[in-house]
Design a protein around this motif. Structure first.
Motif, PDB file in Angstrom:
ATOM      1  N   LYS A   1      -0.122   5.432   1.388  1.00  0.00           N
ATOM      2  CA  LYS A   1      -1.375   6.159   1.612  1.00  0.00           C
ATOM      3  C   LYS A   1      -1.415   7.492   0.870  1.00  0.00           C
ATOM      4  N   TYR A   2      -0.275   7.934   0.371  1.00  0.00           N
ATOM      5  CA  TYR A   2      -0.231   9.164  -0.421  1.00  0.00           C
ATOM      6  C   TYR A   2      -0.541   8.851  -1.884  1.00  0.00           C
ATOM      7  N   PHE A   3       0.175   7.850  -2.420  1.00  0.00           N
ATOM      8  CA  PHE A   3       0.027   7.486  -3.832  1.00  0.00           C
ATOM      9  C   PHE A   3      -0.094   5.969  -3.927  1.00  0.00           C
ATOM     10  N   TRP A   4      -1.310   5.512  -3.779  1.00  0.00           N
ATOM     11  CA  TRP A   4      -1.644   4.095  -3.672  1.00  0.00           C
ATOM     12  C   TRP A   4      -1.505   3.410  -5.037  1.00  0.00           C
ATOM     13  N   PRO A   5      -1.555   2.064  -5.082  1.00  0.00           N
ATOM     14  CA  PRO A   5      -1.234   1.344  -6.317  1.00  0.00           C
ATOM     15  C   PRO A   5      -1.993   1.795  -7.551  1.00  0.00           C
ATOM     16  N   GLN A   6      -3.290   2.017  -7.429  1.00  0.00           N
ATOM     17  CA  GLN A   6      -4.067   2.361  -8.620  1.00  0.00           C
ATOM     18  C   GLN A   6      -3.621   3.696  -9.227  1.00  0.00           C
ATOM     19  N   ILE A   7      -3.401   4.697  -8.385  1.00  0.00           N
ATOM     20  CA  ILE A   7      -2.999   6.004  -8.913  1.00  0.00           C
ATOM     21  C   ILE A   7      -1.548   5.962  -9.397  1.00  0.00           C
ATOM     22  N   ALA A   8      -0.684   5.209  -8.697  1.00  0.00           N
ATOM     23  CA  ALA A   8       0.708   5.089  -9.129  1.00  0.00           C
ATOM     24  C   ALA A   8       0.778   4.434 -10.510  1.00  0.00           C
ATOM     25  N   GLN A   9      -0.071   3.437 -10.744  1.00  0.00           N
ATOM     26  CA  GLN A   9      -0.097   2.790 -12.049  1.00  0.00           C
ATOM     27  C   GLN A   9      -0.585   3.741 -13.141  1.00  0.00           C
ATOM     28  N   GLN A  10      -1.468   4.659 -12.776  1.00  0.00           N
ATOM     29  CA  GLN A  10      -1.899   5.668 -13.742  1.00  0.00           C
ATOM     30  C   GLN A  10      -0.750   6.611 -14.089  1.00  0.00           C
TER      31      GLN A  10
END
Length: 344
Positions: free
Chosen positions: A197-206
């Motif tokens: 919930k802090y760094f979800w898949p879409q932002i982590a992939q960025q």
């Protein structure tokens, strides 16, 4: 297994230095060093009360594989002195994510210098492991890596999470990873859970794409959802990430023993009467964890608190957690155990 608190002296962390926990097995010879560092909770109180005992199970995991583990609490957190890395870096949207991470990396560099001088350490081989803000600090460290840093692991790294699935100025955060990638050439493992919930898949992939776009080298793993918030994977999901980290260590010639040493055995203390099978398992696990700690229960509920700053903090926290669970049944909790002995 040796487990001892220590202090890492540093002028930027005067007068107390950095609070740290040293964990290693009684094995002959010198052994690689692993530095482990924490994240940053959204609330101020947990930041002020964090202790290195929090990551005792993770430190033992590495010690059982032949590492000398050093858990370090960065400047301004817990009892570590100095100005913390979440101050002095601007307000949204002008937060200096890159500067904050590089400041955190300075603490890791000091911990590496300290640990490398220990008599049981092979100073030529150092691994760093960080969670959340500590994970981003680990990435920043690789962008200006000490010569003896041979690999690094980033668990759910990032900064700026103000609420679930909210990050202040995410573009600036992604840009920081892009800049780190320009100079990072240390082999890295990145692990993010699908329900973080802090760094979800879409932002982590960025983060990952930006880091790789300028030359960063990482193995990026997304793991299935873990618990209510996958951001807790490093803390509570050792059995999930264990094979992933073992594979990474093997790939980088960091398998030090034919088999890991046996897990810590709980002391032979009978569980409180009336605990379910699940409760008895939780109690046995509680007995192996670090001080200060307390175990509370009511007729049908239980809760524990471990790795607190003081015994009083542990009692209050255990009772608060237990009473919250017991409230619907109109039950009241009491302390059954403190540390490893029955309460008086």
């Amino acid at each position: 297994m040796h487990e001892e608190l220590t202090r890492i002296p540093w002028t930027q962390a005067a007068p107390n230095g950095l609070s740290a926990l040293l964990v290693y097995a009684d094995l002959p010879g010198k052994h690689p060093l692993v530095i482990i560092t924490h994240g940053t909770s959204r609330g101020l109180e947990p930041r002020n009360n964090i202790t290195p005992w929090l990551f005792l199970p993770q430190a033992r995991w590495f010690a059982r594989r032949g590492f000398v583990a050093l858990v370090v609490i960065r400047r301004g957190y817990g009892s570590s002195s100095g100005k913390p890395d979440y101050l002095g870096n601007g307000r949204c949207p002008q937060i200096d994510y890159e500067g904050a991470a590089r400041k955190s990396a300075e603490d890791l560099r000091i911990a590496i210098d300290f640990g490398s001088k220990l008599p049981q350490v092979d100073a030529t081989r150092v691994l760093v492991v960080g969670i959340s803000t500590g994970g981003m600090a680990t990435v920043a460290l690789t962008a200006n890596a000490p010569k003896n840093l041979v690999a690094a692991i980033n668990f759910a790294g990032g900064r700026g999470s103000s609420a679930d699935h909210e990050i202040c100025n995410s573009d600036a955060l992604v840009a920081a990873y892009r800049n780190f990638g320009r100079h990072s050439r240390t082999p890295m493992l990145w692990i993010y859970a699908d329900n973080d919930k802090y760094f979800w898949p879409q932002i982590a992939q960025q983060f990952d794409a930006a880091f790789r776009s300028t030359g960063g080298q990482d193995q990026f793993l997304h793991v299935p959802a873990f618990g209510e918030d996958g951001h807790t994977l490093f803390s509570h999901g050792i059995s999930i990430w264990s094979p992933m980290v073992d594979d990474f260590l093997q790939a980088h010639n960091l398998v030090l023993l034919p088999q890991p040493l046996p897990e810590i055995t709980p002391p032979n203390i009978p569980p409180p009467a009336g605990l379910s099978d699940r409760g008895q398992l939780a109690f046995r696990g509680y007995l192996t964890l670090g001080p200060h700690k307390a175990f509370a229960l009511s007729a049908h509920h239980y809760a524990s608190s471990v790795a607190q700053m003081t015994s009083d903090d542990a009692r209050k926290d255990a009772l608060k957690n237990c009473n919250r669970l017991a409230a619907p049944d109109k039950e009241t909790c009491s302390i059954a155990f403190e540390e490893n002995s029955p309460a008086n």
